[in-house]
Enzyme design. Structure first.
Site, short mmCIF file in Angstrom:
data_model
loop_
_atom_site.label_atom_id
_atom_site.label_comp_id
_atom_site.label_asym_id
_atom_site.label_seq_id
_atom_site.Cartn_x
_atom_site.Cartn_y
_atom_site.Cartn_z
CG HIS A 56 -0.22 -0.05 2.53
ND1 HIS A 56 -0.24 -1.17 3.35
CD2 HIS A 56 0.58 0.85 3.16
CE1 HIS A 56 0.50 -0.94 4.42
NE2 HIS A 56 1.00 0.26 4.33
C1 T46 Z 1 3.05 0.12 7.01
C2 T46 Z 1 3.61 -1.23 7.29
C3 T46 Z 1 5.08 -1.24 7.46
C4 T46 Z 1 -4.61 -0.88 13.31
O1 T46 Z 1 -5.73 -1.12 13.79
N1 T46 Z 1 -3.86 0.11 13.85
C5 T46 Z 1 -2.61 0.41 13.38
O2 T46 Z 1 -1.95 1.32 13.90
C6 T46 Z 1 -2.11 -0.35 12.26
C7 T46 Z 1 -0.73 -0.05 11.69
C8 T46 Z 1 -2.88 -1.35 11.74
N2 T46 Z 1 -4.11 -1.61 12.27
C9 T46 Z 1 -4.91 -2.71 11.71
C10 T46 Z 1 -5.35 -2.52 10.28
C11 T46 Z 1 -5.44 -3.96 9.77
O3 T46 Z 1 -6.70 -4.51 10.11
O4 T46 Z 1 -4.09 -3.88 11.73
C12 T46 Z 1 -4.38 -4.69 10.59
C13 T46 Z 1 -3.10 -4.96 9.81
O5 T46 Z 1 -2.68 -3.75 9.19
P1 T46 Z 1 -1.99 -3.73 7.75
O6 T46 Z 1 -2.59 -4.75 6.88
O7 T46 Z 1 -2.00 -2.32 7.27
O8 T46 Z 1 -0.52 -4.18 8.13
P2 T46 Z 1 0.80 -4.09 7.25
O9 T46 Z 1 1.88 -4.79 8.00
O10 T46 Z 1 0.56 -4.54 5.87
O11 T46 Z 1 1.13 -2.53 7.19
C14 T46 Z 1 1.57 -1.89 8.37
C15 T46 Z 1 1.05 -0.46 8.41
O12 T46 Z 1 -0.38 -0.47 8.27
C16 T46 Z 1 1.62 0.40 7.33
O13 T46 Z 1 1.42 1.76 7.65
O14 T46 Z 1 3.67 0.94 6.38
O15 T46 Z 1 3.00 -1.87 8.41
#
Ligand code: T46
Length: 139
Positions: A56
Site C-alpha cells: 500500500h
Molecule cells: C506500514 C507497514 C510497514 C490498526 O488497527 N492500527 C494500526 O496502527 C495499524 C498499523 C494497523 N491496524 C490494523 C489494520 C489492519 O486490520 O491492523 C491490521 C493490519 O494492518 P496492515 O494490513 O495495514 O498491516 P501491514 O503490515 O501490511 O502494514 C503496516 C502499516 O499499516 C503500514 O502503515 O507501512 O505496516
C-alpha cells in the site's frame, strides 16, 4: 505529483552509544531526529518468511522503519520505478515519505520491524490498490 528519487534514498544512521564496559549498545531517536513528530509507534514480528506486509501507499503518513532484530527487504515504488532496500541493523533506519508504495518481504527468523509514524491510524490515509496508487501519482 512529485516522484521520489529512489536513487537518493539512503539509510539514516541512528545515534549509537556503545557501552565502555562492554554492556552492549544503546540507540536513541530524539525529538528532532526525524522530519516529523512521532504520533504512533507499531511493530511487526513473528512474520513468516513467505509473507509480505505492506502492499500500500499512504497519502499523508511519513514513517521511519528500523530492523530492531533480524532482517527484511523493503521494496519502494515511486510510481515509475522500484528499488529494494534491505534493513538489517538496529542502528540504521529507512525514512519513507508519503506517496510511496511499499512492500516488506523476506523476513528473517526473529525479525522485528519498528515503525515510527507521523499520523494517527486512519484507514482513509491508505491506498491499498496499486491501480489507484498509479492514478494518485499521475493526478
Ligand atoms: C506500514 C507497514 C510497514 C490498526 O488497527 N492500527 C494500526 O496502527 C495499524 C498499523 C494497523 N491496524 C490494523 C489494520 C489492519 O486490520 O491492523 C491490521 C493490519 O494492518 P496492515 O494490513 O495495514 O498491516 P501491514 O503490515 O501490511 O502494514 C503496516 C502499516 O499499516 C503500514 O502503515 O507501512 O505496516
Amino acid at each position: 505529483m512529485q516522484y521520489l528519487d529512489l536513487d537518493k534514498i539512503a539509510l539514516k544512521e541512528i545515534p549509537k552509544i556503545s557501552d565502555p564496559d562492554g554492556r552492549g549498545n544503546l540507540s536513541v531517536v530524539e525529538k528532532d531526529y526525524l522530519p516529523f513528530v512521532i504520533k504512533r509507534v507499531y511493530y511487526l514480528y513473528d512474520v513468516p518468511s513467505s509473507s509480505t506486509r505492506g502492499g500500500h501507499a499512504h497519502k499523508q503518513l511519513q514513517q521511519f522503519l528500523i530492523a530492531l532484530s533480524g532482517s527484511f527487504d523493503v521494496v519502494l515504488d515511486n510510481g515509475k520505478k522500484r528499488r529494494t532496500i534491505t534493513l538489517n541493523r538496529p542502528d540504521r533506519g529507512l525514512l519513507i515519505p508519503s506517496g510511496v508504495w511499499r512492500e516488506l518481504e523476506n523476513f528473517s527468523s526473529g525479525a522485528v520491524c519498528l515503525s515510527l509514524v507521523s499520523e494517527e491510524y486512519s484507514e482513509e490515509d491508505y491506498i491499498r490498490e496499486y491501480s489507484e496508487f498509479k492514478l494518485f501519482k499521475s493526478a
